[in-house]
Write an enzyme that holds these catalytic residues in place. Structure first.
Site, PDB file in Angstrom:
ATOM      1  N   HIS A 153       0.824  -1.212   0.000  1.00 42.88           N
ATOM      2  CA  HIS A 153       0.000   0.000   0.000  1.00 42.88           C
ATOM      3  C   HIS A 153       0.855   1.259   0.000  1.00 42.88           C
ATOM      4  O   HIS A 153       0.508   2.261  -0.632  1.00 42.88           O
ATOM      5  CB  HIS A 153      -0.927  -0.014   1.219  1.00 42.88           C
ATOM      6  N   HIS A 177     -10.359   2.644  -0.074  1.00 36.48           N
ATOM      7  CA  HIS A 177     -10.497   2.153   1.291  1.00 36.48           C
ATOM      8  C   HIS A 177     -11.311   0.869   1.229  1.00 36.48           C
ATOM      9  O   HIS A 177     -12.355   0.719   1.871  1.00 36.48           O
ATOM     10  CB  HIS A 177     -11.140   3.197   2.200  1.00 36.48           C
TER      11      HIS A 177
END
Length: 736
Positions: free
Chosen positions: A49, A95
């Site tokens: 990420h 998200h």
């Protein structure tokens, strides 16, 4: 170092998402065993990420510059010049994993995070968009996820006070175990007053701003870099908790101290929290950073250095302030009721040193935390080409009108009004075109300029042919901006894929990125920011490749933007771009014929540009009265949407095509429906012919029904009932 720190074991290393060779890389880099805090820091900075370790080599091929680009990828958000001393600042991020585990808070904090990315640059947010992908409506968890995510998006944006003006919602069984929540924010700033993350100057105070640090969100970035398996619910503590009212205060305080010239550098505490914000600020400025965690405002007792460094508590910022402005900045933050604490300073050492309770908990080379992160050129296999499905080989199971009635009420094509009516899309008073059209339009300050914005991708195309699917996602964003009359300027992207360690998934990623790059170059539509979200898999089943494209364009006069609604009866309806009738991967083939197969429509980028420029010319010249781009569902679905938006019907000429269902429902690219006044139609067709743009007359606007040759008429009210009815019915539990 603290002698009481936890002993590092192979099991502990694996629990931090680090492979044995990556851990060995750490040992070689620092020349000793890391402390527990240092292991957490490496885990945060070297996960997928934060480090882009599987994607970085391919992202380098994307075009990122143009004369109007002020800041491309690498900062909190991208920045483009829109003239008159103003800049548009925007970015999209995902998200996904948090929103599957805890849909309300996952979506809420996704919106909060992307808003911080924008105002960190010194911009006031003016609009949000979102792209949501959910599983099959019949899956037992889908309704719960839709309800929670939509409530979370609306709950944060509405409370914060920024309009949510556009986006998309899709359903497919491949998202059953891994929904996608992609959030985009757009802001306005003065072009010569953009704020960046690079620290400068030795001995400058590093200041913690905003809300207190808690234990929520610990390992959030690591969780976002892993597949889901059994026990996903156990990860619930890693989901952050948002507070939009605190973020509103943080926005106002940040913009005020920026206006007072207090700030040297600023970084949002997003993924990996204090760790990433501190190290990125120092590394970008070629400086070291020393932090004293005893001074970090905490809302929980007894937090360890490890917990404080990895917490992803929301509504927090880190700044390097001008020393002489420290008291003034503190007074501003205290006025807004926010924490303000000097927690460290910049140093000349290029070391990242973390102290807690009199002990040094971490002492690491600051630049290498980023530059020495593993970079993988993973093996990949290209997606095999699928056969082209001939229209003549597709047997129509029902008539044209019956097919339209069916399609308009399917989950992907049905109205998403139930979603966007939960969002405040007009707060601020600058929203000119609301959700439901091709692109949203928001006035810039008092006008006359406007910004158009959209988000687009067709995942089924991307899986069938990643290269063409990547091209199509960019082309559709470009078309949607064009359809309202905007000049497309730049994109942000959110590249959502499965496990990159599988060669076929990596092949999807590589193909889509190459397609995106080719389309951006051909359309002069650079990438200025973005996000990569990998490992979107549950128990080995990956999502459809979903490279969401967020596009932004500029209107010189927002009041002259086009809409898709028919404006009056008796106007001529024109098709720009022809109708070859491509049915491969179309919604007609999938949802009417039950065949999800074939090659997707090819994207001719030269035609996209030529046809789009022609249509935009009609809008700016005032000749086009309504415009709608063609995408999902093809020509007849687009016409139905234009009719439903206005209540005005159309008398359509029967297709001369030998395969009429291909003519009406084919999903060929580079196409628009345009209406013009009847007296202008001949001149418009002649103008198109001279420009080398295919154009034909489809019929005229009239009455309150769609009339298609000898087919039975279909009332607009009947279409509206089916179009508007599915999603509210589903959410009420009356539809699967």
């Amino acid at each position: 170092m603290n002698p009481n720190e936890t002993k590092i074991t192979p099991k502990l290393v694996a629990e931090h998402g680090l492979k044995p060779d990556e851990y060995q890389r750490i040992l070689d880099l620092i020349g000793r065993e890391p402390t527990m805090t240092e292991l957490g820091i490496f885990s945060a900075m070297w996960n997928e990420h934060c480090s882009y370790k599987s994607s970085r080599v391919h992202l380098k091929g994307l075009p990122t510059s143009a004369p109007w680009v002020i800041q491309g990828p690498g900062e909190n958000a991208g920045v483009i010049d829109i003239g008159d001393g103003l800049a548009a600042v925007f970015k999209m991020e995902s998200h996904n994993h948090p929103s599957y585990i805890e849909p309300y808070q996952g979506a809420t904090t996704g919106v909060g995070g992307i808003l911080r990315d924008v105002f960190t640059m010194g911009a006031r947010p003016i609009a949000c968009l979102n792209a949501l992908s959910f599983g099959d409506p019949s899956h037992p968890k889908t309704r719960h996820l839709v309800s929670g995510v939509v409530a979370g998006v609306g709950g944060y944006g509405n409370s914060f006070g920024v309009p949510t003006v556009g986006g998309e919602v899709r359903f497919h069984t491949r998202y059953d175990g891994n929904n996608l929540v992609n959030a985009m924010a757009v802001g306005l700033a003065e072009a010569d007053k953009i704020f960046y993350a690079a620290a400068s100057g030795v001995g400058m105070p590093i200041v913690y701003l905003g809300s207190k640090t808690g234990r929520d969100g610990i390992h959030g970035a690591s969780m976002a870099s892993a597949e889901f398996g059994e026990g996903a619910e156990e990860k619930r503590p890693t989901v952050q908790v948002g507070d939009p009212f605190s973020e509103k205060l943080l926005l106002e305080a940040c913009l005020e101290i920026m206006a007072k010239d207090c700030v040297i550098a600023i970084q949002d505490m997003g993924a990996a929290g204090l760790t990433s914000s501190a190290t990125e600020m120092g590394a970008k400025g070629n400086l070291g950073v020393t932090l004293d965690l005893d001074k970090v405002p905490c809302r929980e007792e007894g937090m360890s250095a490890y917990e404080m460094m990895l917490s992803e508590s929301q509504e927090r910022m880190l700044m390097v302030l001008k020393p002489e402005k420290e008291k003034e900045a503190e007074a501003i933050f205290r006025k807004w009721g926010l924490d303000f604490a000097v927690v460290g300073e910049t140093t000349a050492s290029t070391r990242f040193i973390v102290k807690h309770r009199g002990e040094v908990m971490a002492d690491l080379p600051i630049k290498e935390l980023g530059t020495e992160a593993p970079v993988y050129n993973r093996p990949f296999t290209e997606t095999p080409k699928l056969p082209v499905i001939k229209a003549t080989d597709v047997k129509a199971p029902m008539g044209i009108v019956a097919a339209l009635e069916h399609l308009i009420g399917t989950p992907d094509l049905a109205s998403k009004r139930w979603v966007w009516e939960q969002y405040d899309h007009i707060i601020g008073g600058n929203t000119f075109q609301r959700p439901g059209g091709d692109a949203a339009v928001v006035r810039v300050l008092d006008g006359p300029k406007g910004l158009a914005m959209t988000s687009d991708v067709t995942p089924r195309y991307c899986e069938a042919d990643p290269f063409e699917g990547g091209k199509q996602a960019v082309a559709e964003a470009w078309r949607n901006l064009t359809a309202v009359g905007a000049r497309p300027l730049a994109i942000t992207d959110n590249l959502n894929f499965g496990n990159p360690e599988k060669p076929e998934i990596m092949g999807q990623f590589v193909g889509c990125v190459r397609g995106i790059g080719e389309a951006c170059k051909a359309l002069d539509f650079p990438v200025v920011s973005g996000n990569v979200s990998l490992y979107n898999e549950t128990q080995g089943r990956g999502i459809l490749p979903t490279p969401t494209i967020g596009g932004v364009g500029l209107l010189d006069d927002f009041t002259k933007s086009a809409t898709l609604a028919f404006k009056a009866e008796g106007e001529t309806i024109l098709l720009i771009g022809g109708a070859p009738g491509w049915l491969g991967q179309s919604l007609y083939l999938r949802d009417v014929c039950g065949r999800e197969e074939g090659a997707p429509p090819p994207v001719d980028l030269a035609a996209e540009r030529k046809h789009g420029d022609f249509v935009r010319g009609l809008i700016t010249g005032g000749q086009a009265t309504a415009v709608h781009d063609l995408s999902d569902g093809g020509l007849l679905v687009a016409l139905a949407e234009m009719a439903m938006a206005s209540g005005i019907g159309a008398e359509l000429e029967a297709a001369a095509d030998p395969v009429p269902h291909a003519f009406w429902f084919g999903e060929d690219q580079a196409r628009y429906v345009v209406t013009v006044k009847a007296a202008d139609a001949a001149a418009m067709l002649e103008k198109a012919a001279k420009a080398g743009v295919p154009a034909q007359r489809l019929g005229r606007t009239a009455g309150h029904a769609l009339i298609l040759g000898s087919e039975r008429p279909i009332l607009i009210s009947t279409l509206v009932s089916r179009f508007e009815g599915w999603l509210p019915g589903y959410m009420a539990g009356s539809a699967a």
